[in-house]
Scaffold this motif. Sequence first.
Motif, short mmCIF file in Angstrom:
data_model
loop_
_atom_site.label_atom_id
_atom_site.label_comp_id
_atom_site.label_asym_id
_atom_site.label_seq_id
_atom_site.Cartn_x
_atom_site.Cartn_y
_atom_site.Cartn_z
N GLN A 93 -8.55 10.58 -8.80
CA GLN A 93 -7.88 9.27 -8.81
C GLN A 93 -6.99 9.15 -10.03
OE1 GLN A 93 -11.33 6.83 -8.58
NE2 GLN A 93 -11.37 6.80 -6.37
N TYR B 255 -10.14 -2.42 4.32
CA TYR B 255 -8.83 -2.07 3.79
C TYR B 255 -8.96 -1.16 2.56
CZ TYR B 255 -3.97 -2.85 2.23
OH TYR B 255 -2.67 -2.70 1.84
N TRP C 148 -11.42 0.88 1.89
CA TRP C 148 -11.85 2.22 2.32
C TRP C 148 -10.68 3.00 2.92
CZ3 TRP C 148 -16.62 -0.30 5.05
CH2 TRP C 148 -17.59 -0.59 4.08
N VAL C 149 -9.81 2.30 3.65
CA VAL C 149 -8.62 2.96 4.19
C VAL C 149 -7.72 3.44 3.06
CG1 VAL C 149 -6.51 2.61 5.53
CG2 VAL C 149 -8.69 1.72 6.39
N LEU C 150 -7.54 2.58 2.05
CA LEU C 150 -6.70 2.97 0.92
C LEU C 150 -7.30 4.16 0.16
CD1 LEU C 150 -5.73 -0.54 -0.52
CD2 LEU C 150 -4.25 1.03 0.73
N ARG C 151 -8.59 4.15 0.03
CA ARG C 151 -9.26 5.25 -0.67
C ARG C 151 -9.00 6.59 0.01
NH1 ARG C 151 -15.72 5.45 -2.27
NH2 ARG C 151 -15.63 7.39 -3.49
N SER C 152 -8.94 6.54 1.34
CA SER C 152 -8.72 7.77 2.11
C SER C 152 -7.24 8.12 2.22
CB SER C 152 -9.32 7.61 3.51
OG SER C 152 -9.01 8.70 4.32
N LYS C 153 -6.40 7.12 2.49
CA LYS C 153 -4.99 7.38 2.80
C LYS C 153 -4.07 7.25 1.59
CE LYS C 153 -5.96 7.78 7.22
NZ LYS C 153 -5.88 9.08 7.92
N LYS C 154 -4.39 6.32 0.68
CA LYS C 154 -3.53 6.07 -0.47
C LYS C 154 -4.37 5.97 -1.73
CE LYS C 154 0.07 3.65 2.16
NZ LYS C 154 0.88 2.39 2.25
N PRO C 155 -4.91 7.07 -2.21
CA PRO C 155 -5.79 7.01 -3.38
C PRO C 155 -5.11 6.46 -4.63
CG PRO C 155 -5.20 9.28 -2.84
CD PRO C 155 -4.76 8.43 -1.68
N TYR D 211 -5.53 2.77 -4.25
CA TYR D 211 -6.95 2.45 -4.43
C TYR D 211 -7.31 2.46 -5.91
CZ TYR D 211 -12.03 2.78 -4.02
OH TYR D 211 -13.38 2.56 -4.14
#
Length: 485
Positions: free
Chosen positions: A5, A465, A467-474, A477
């Motif tokens: 990160q 949202y 969790w999605v950011l963590r996966s797709k847009k770290p 996140y």
Amino acid sequence: MSSQQQAVEPPLDTTTVNRLQGNMGVGTLAMSVLAFSSPLATVAGTMPVLLMFGGDSAPAIYLIMTAMLLIFSVGFVLMSSRIKNPGGFYSFVTAGLGKAAGLGGAFLALVGYLFIGYFAPVFFAVTMSSFVVNTLGGPDIPWYWYALVIIVLTTYFAYNRIDLSAKVLTIVMVLEVLIIVVYDVAAFTHNVSTGAELSVSMPRPSDATFGLALLFAIGNFFGFEATVIYRDEVRNPARTIPRATYLSVLGIGVFYAATASAYVAFFGADGVQSAAAADTSNLFHNSIVLLLGRIFADVMTVLLITSTLACMLSIQNIAARYGFSLARDRALPRALGRVHPKHNSPYLSALAVGAVWAVGTVLFAVLALPPEQLYVVASGSGTFSVLLLMFIASAAVFVYFLRQRRNAPESVWRSLVAPLISSLFLGAVTIIAITNFPELVGGSGAITVIFMGLTFALFLGGFIYAWVLRSKKPDVYARLGRQKY
């Protein structure tokens, strides 16, 4: 934060040009908080409801609420000294419970304040229309035109530097406080002249209406979170924020307790509850007419109109800064995170809040929905969202300092005991709100299901949202909840 990160996290802009700026002191910041509760609207609208549920125990209920929120403020102020970000509860919940909970809390705050704020243009429209037609003998203009006018006006002030809003709010608040003080003095004088005994009682938790009385009372204190949201826009935040927070909570509580006592003094301990139940909406107006005359009542109505404007402006400023914070963290469109080059304000976020309210007004006008029902539902559902957020934030403060005990221990009272007490209290009030949601929004079972479901969906949506950011847009996140520039 993981090394991955840190690697993908983008550099942050630390230039002062890109920051919100202002020059508010303790007094103007406290007045901005007081404006949120709209003293005249509270005394004329909410307080009669509280009297209907609590009777002559209403003053004591305000004092109990004051004591509990002062305890809440202990952890809140300590947290503000650790989390030096202008993200409000968003930053606090993130620090204590993690990024997913923080984003869910931010959505609760943003939508909750949008809902609470929308009561104002509708209430303003109803009050203004009645005043123009019944008092001035003017034309009967559809309510939505009045609503759109005040939305444009408050959006203009919110668009500009915060100091302009602070000056407007301070002037309006001084006038409101003065007229309420005059009413209080007249009511107590009337009590003395009639030789009646002035007495108030302690609330009885066993009473069926005690929970509802607490619920309506706590809504009068909302908005003191703004002391942290304006961190970048006040002078010497390390001193101003704590002083303004305690001053706001204590001032609001004592002020409303005194006015509730004035109601009891005028109507009598045995008669105030029945009087409030019989004439809830006009209790304040009719008692002013009896005590001070119709001209003074007309002046009060004018100030009630300006009070609604001040309340709406205060809420719009807070909602705009939540949108700004989320945009800075890239959780909302980045344009909402822009700072005006001249006014140093979150101008696009302020415009967006005004646009949402304006679209809502047009939509409800087209659907021909009654405005009187709109502001009750909007205010009640927004109040529940913010109450739930306060409970989550209080728990987050407790968890944060519990985790910090080994590295940087603080006073046990300030860091653990006070946040735990406030968490238990706010949790109990939240349960009361859930069980009495129909009374809070003044609606049917269908309205209860829709708006309560929406509230919990907002918080859950923040988790999803994140969790999605963590996966797709770290990289996005990694930014959540920090609000560094």
